[in-house]
Design an enzyme around this catalytic site. Sequence first.
Site, PDB file in Angstrom:
ATOM      1  CE  LYS A   1      -3.414   0.924  -0.181  1.00  0.00           C
ATOM      2  NZ  LYS A   1      -4.018   1.326  -1.475  1.00  0.00           N
ATOM      3  CB  SER A  38      -5.804  -2.938  -7.551  1.00  0.00           C
ATOM      4  OG  SER A  38      -5.568  -3.944  -6.585  1.00  0.00           O
ATOM      5  CG  ASP A  64      13.884  -7.092   8.052  1.00  0.00           C
ATOM      6  OD1 ASP A  64      13.062  -7.748   7.375  1.00  0.00           O
ATOM      7  OD2 ASP A  64      13.549  -6.360   8.995  1.00  0.00           O
TER       8      ASP A  64
END
Length: 639
Positions: free
Chosen positions: A240, A246, A439
């Site tokens: 996001k 979408s 990470d």
Amino acid sequence: MDISGFLKENKESLKDLKEDDINEILEDYEIDNINDPKQKIRFFKQVENTRKRLKIEEKNRMLEEDINRMYEEEKNRMLEEEKKEFLIKVEEEKKEFLTKVEEEKQKLKTEVEDLKSIILTSSTKNGDLKGTTSYSELFKIKNSLKLIEENCEFKDWNIPSGIELKKHVINLDDCNQESTMQSKLDEYFKDFNKKRKLIITNGTKIKINSIISNRYCDYFINQKGFPFEPYWMHMVGDIKKGSISSDTNLDQVLKYIDIIVEKSNHHVLNRPMFGFLMNKTKIKFVKYDIENNKYYITIDYDLRIGFQYLSNIMIYLEQFIRNIPNSLQTILKNHTNDSVEFYYGATSSVFIVNKEFVYKWFNYPYFFQTEVKYLTFIDGIEGTPSIKQQNQTENWIQISPRGQLIKNLEGKPIDISFYTKVFCRNTQKHTSREVIHRDIRLSNLLMDSGGDPLLVDFGFANFTENEEFYQGTMNTASNRIYNILINNRTNHAFSVVESDDLESLVKVYIMENEQAVKRTIKSIPNSEIGLFRTMWEFFNTECFPQYSTLFQQAQNINYEELKNEFIKIDKIKNTTTTSNNNQNHTNIHKNTIANTTSYTNTLETSTTNPNTNTTTSDTNTSTTSTTNTNTTTSNTITA
């Protein structure tokens, strides 16, 4: 006089000839007496002929060089013309793409306005929402005809191979860093999807063996039950934050918020869940009231979250404020008129003050010490961010004195391909020092207001020669690490590899561009799929030989299989959409029949009771009007 003496005496006459030429002349004649006049005449005549032959050969050589030079110039001219034509075509495609983007933006704005209209209509009709209807519910009602039946499952989140990624590479002048990243793209796609499908098809519980210790053991289940694996939420949040959005993944985020808030009513939220909730509701501290010791808070409703969540959020926010270190609270209080944004993670939290200072607070001293250790090793003391540690209990770092991750630089949109190249170069920097990050994900790739990219959060970093348990984010773990974990091996101790970080960066890039990649593959006609391999071969050998590794990988992608997979997914969606449309059409048809029956009853009543004709007719007409109004309202909400 012997031959050597003769040659020495006539050295000036023979100075322009090489030794091999003179020996060749001497071999042609048997000279018994080199001083004989006739022999000398013959010899020097042959010398003159040799000179002429050498001059002719030199002229031929120069002529051949001129021809080759002219050929190369003509070839370069033709290549330059082809390059210009190619750039013009690319620019036209870029303009066309930007036009489509603007159209999509306008469409989204219209959709938002329609949603606001629905909310206002509902508020007017009911007096007030009063916490009974969330924005996410209204949003899902409005888009019910567009979404599949179980729109919040992961089964529609297929990460495709990236033909569009390679198109971005071609459009750039200097981006050979991506060739290393994308050489294994197709392999990542298959294994990355394998994990998603496994979670969906195997029911409610899939146990992944402990990564660090038993207390970190995670269970993967669908969103309808508990416990809930926090890193899947984190991945949704990362997507996001990117440029691709979408209806489907927006609804997934909203659904996760619903689940977390519901869970918070019965259980104590763990830190990743709480962080996801805070980030997605976009809570910001605006001002600190020194006299009353209170924080005034604003919330951005851009995500269309419901009103009833506000009280739950405030409770957890107040609890979090009380746990902030005193030294960091002092910093926040000094910026009483500034906006302070908070971003939460499992090991640390980031505070952005007035877009000028970024502070990182560590939950545990171990992660603070690890990050300082590897940052100092990579960049040296002078290149390390400002570091503060007090009494071994408060650990925080000033990440960047110049600002935060920003969406625009000097009013220009960020070029994802360009910055991916820069991040890739930074990754290669620390791997060259035999340090791996372990990470790499979207929330750890930042950029300050000066446009400098930052790779942050070295709390899980390690040296490549060390062997220990894997630490990091599962969703963006390298292909090698993922295979070890997904095969349920009991011993997860293994030597880390430098390419692990690079593969994680590839997965982040795929998630950023998945929708654009999918549209490109689907638009290829079946009859032209084979041309793609020819195109990559041309680029590889004729235009961009420095991207050889990248183009060879592009030729090996199975475009037919990839396109068929996309089409299969779309058919499932279309079937569900058609079913929903038919159901709505049936409901409208039933309402129409009911209205017709009501009107027929009105006529019969009027004929049977002439004395009450006017009153009855007026009443039934009013009823019919009300029914039609309700039908219209229903259509508006479900449209």
